[in-house]
Design an enzyme around this catalytic site. Sequence first.
Site, PDB file in Angstrom:
ATOM      1  CB  CYS A 186      -0.912  -0.013   1.212  1.00  0.00           C
ATOM      2  SG  CYS A 186      -1.708  -1.596   1.447  1.00  0.00           S
ATOM      3  CE1 TYR A 235      25.198  -5.801  -3.311  1.00  0.00           C
ATOM      4  CE2 TYR A 235      25.494  -6.011  -5.676  1.00  0.00           C
ATOM      5  CZ  TYR A 235      26.019  -5.916  -4.409  1.00  0.00           C
ATOM      6  OH  TYR A 235      27.386  -5.948  -4.240  1.00  0.00           O
TER       7      TYR A 235
HETATM    8  C1  LIG Z   1      30.071  -4.582  -2.402  1.00  0.00           C
HETATM    9  C2  LIG Z   1      31.518  -4.833  -2.489  1.00  0.00           C
HETATM   10  C3  LIG Z   1      32.051  -5.588  -3.544  1.00  0.00           C
HETATM   11  C4  LIG Z   1      31.206  -6.104  -4.679  1.00  0.00           C
HETATM   12  O1  LIG Z   1      30.733  -5.068  -5.453  1.00  0.00           O
HETATM   13  P1  LIG Z   1      29.855  -5.370  -6.782  1.00  0.00           P
HETATM   14  O2  LIG Z   1      29.536  -4.008  -7.260  1.00  0.00           O
HETATM   15  O3  LIG Z   1      28.688  -6.153  -6.361  1.00  0.00           O
HETATM   16  O4  LIG Z   1      30.739  -6.132  -7.710  1.00  0.00           O
HETATM   17  C5  LIG Z   1      33.400  -5.845  -3.537  1.00  0.00           C
HETATM   18  N1  LIG Z   1      34.200  -5.378  -2.557  1.00  0.00           N
HETATM   19  C6  LIG Z   1      33.729  -4.629  -1.535  1.00  0.00           C
HETATM   20  C7  LIG Z   1      34.656  -4.143  -0.500  1.00  0.00           C
HETATM   21  C8  LIG Z   1      32.375  -4.335  -1.463  1.00  0.00           C
HETATM   22  O5  LIG Z   1      31.915  -3.585  -0.461  1.00  0.00           O
END
Ligand SMILES: *Cc1c(COP(=O)(O)O)cnc(C)c1O
Length: 399
Positions: free
Chosen positions: A348, A377
């Site tokens: 909603c 994600y």
């Molecule tokens: C989130 C993250 C990743 C992965 O990033 P993507 O954009 O999903 O490839 C790699 N290293 C660190 C330190 C992160 O915080």
Amino acid sequence: MATNAKRQTVEMYIEEKRVQGEEPVCAYVYDLEKLRDHANTIKESLPDFCKLYYAVKANPDQHLLEVLAPTVDGFEVASEGEIHKVNEVGQIPMIFGAPAKKDCEIEAAIRDGVGYLNVESFQDLNRMLYLAEQKQVKIPILIRVNLSSDVPDSHHMMSGVPSQFGVDEADIPDLIEKALQSDHVKIEGFHFHAMSNNLNAKAHVRFVETCIEKSRKWQEQFKLEISVVDIGGGIGINYWNPGEPFDWATFAEGIDHLGKIVGNLTLVLEIGRYMTAECGFYVTEVLDVKKNHDQYFSLVRGGSHHLRLPAAWKMSQPFRIHPVEEWRYPFERPGVLNAEVTIAGELCTPNDVLVRQNSVKQLRAGDIIIFEMAGAYAWTISHHDFLSHPQPEMVYLNK
Ligand SMILES: *Cc1c(COP(=O)(O)O)cnc(C)c1O
């Protein structure tokens, strides 16, 4: 799902599911064979001086981790919970990085033999020195750098701009000197994760080149015995135009060329989104189609509480429609033909939108929508409890 020799598809799952039940279809479907193939392709395209890590936060589902474990060189983890999830899958090298660490996380990382810990600030370093001294251990660290200049063409910037991540490049020499004064940490390299969803392969190669150059500069200046340049993740998925994906071949070729400047260092990639996005599908049934203020709206079972990414990024999630010919009610079936439609969920709130005014040939109540690129994600960043609807089924194809 029944196993048979044929490769299972999302459509096969939908058809089996539909004959089973009354409940509207609503599921996350993961194609594990697709993931396995993709991970192998990535790994095989990288030169020997690279190590491929998977960033667990993109999707920590145990089935996915089990598929990736034999292919990748390790996992990048960002919490004690993620350390435990990796431990459940096996003995796999880990890099631990988090912007705000707790003592218990550093202790867990030491206890569970995490290969490298990121240092994100002077406080972070002090805390590790303090805990390492208590436990009489030496912690292998990577210093996370927040570069002075930015990286063009990326979506979420974490470096080259004011952000909560890493140590300001200008302060790196002081931090190195401080770390060198202690026997309780060993500087193993530098960490540069700087962006999210970069779609420009050439820009990403230039970024990697910068990471190597900076690391070698500090290596020489401070006579460091380092071995790692960690470039993080950030390889993008083109949700807006799936036909023009990140050009991985150009990127891999560019990395290969950097072999001439990498010296004795190992390049670590921590790939999250690009690894798992395409193996995941969010599948759900259309409950209603209607017109309001001259615009068409299709409402589905589920929504942003299962798949928050398109609402968070104010974009349309890529999708395809699985038409269902049967209509189980005695009354009229609502639908649209050759129209622009907004696809909304069951919450909603007007923010519960998955697709904004995309054209469709035909969309009717009872049809099923397969949202694509929903493997990273997606489920874990969503607000599952809002409105207390049942959760989607979790389905794994081609185990
Ligand atoms: C989130 C993250 C990743 C992965 O990033 P993507 O954009 O999903 O490839 C790699 N290293 C660190 C330190 C992160 O915080």
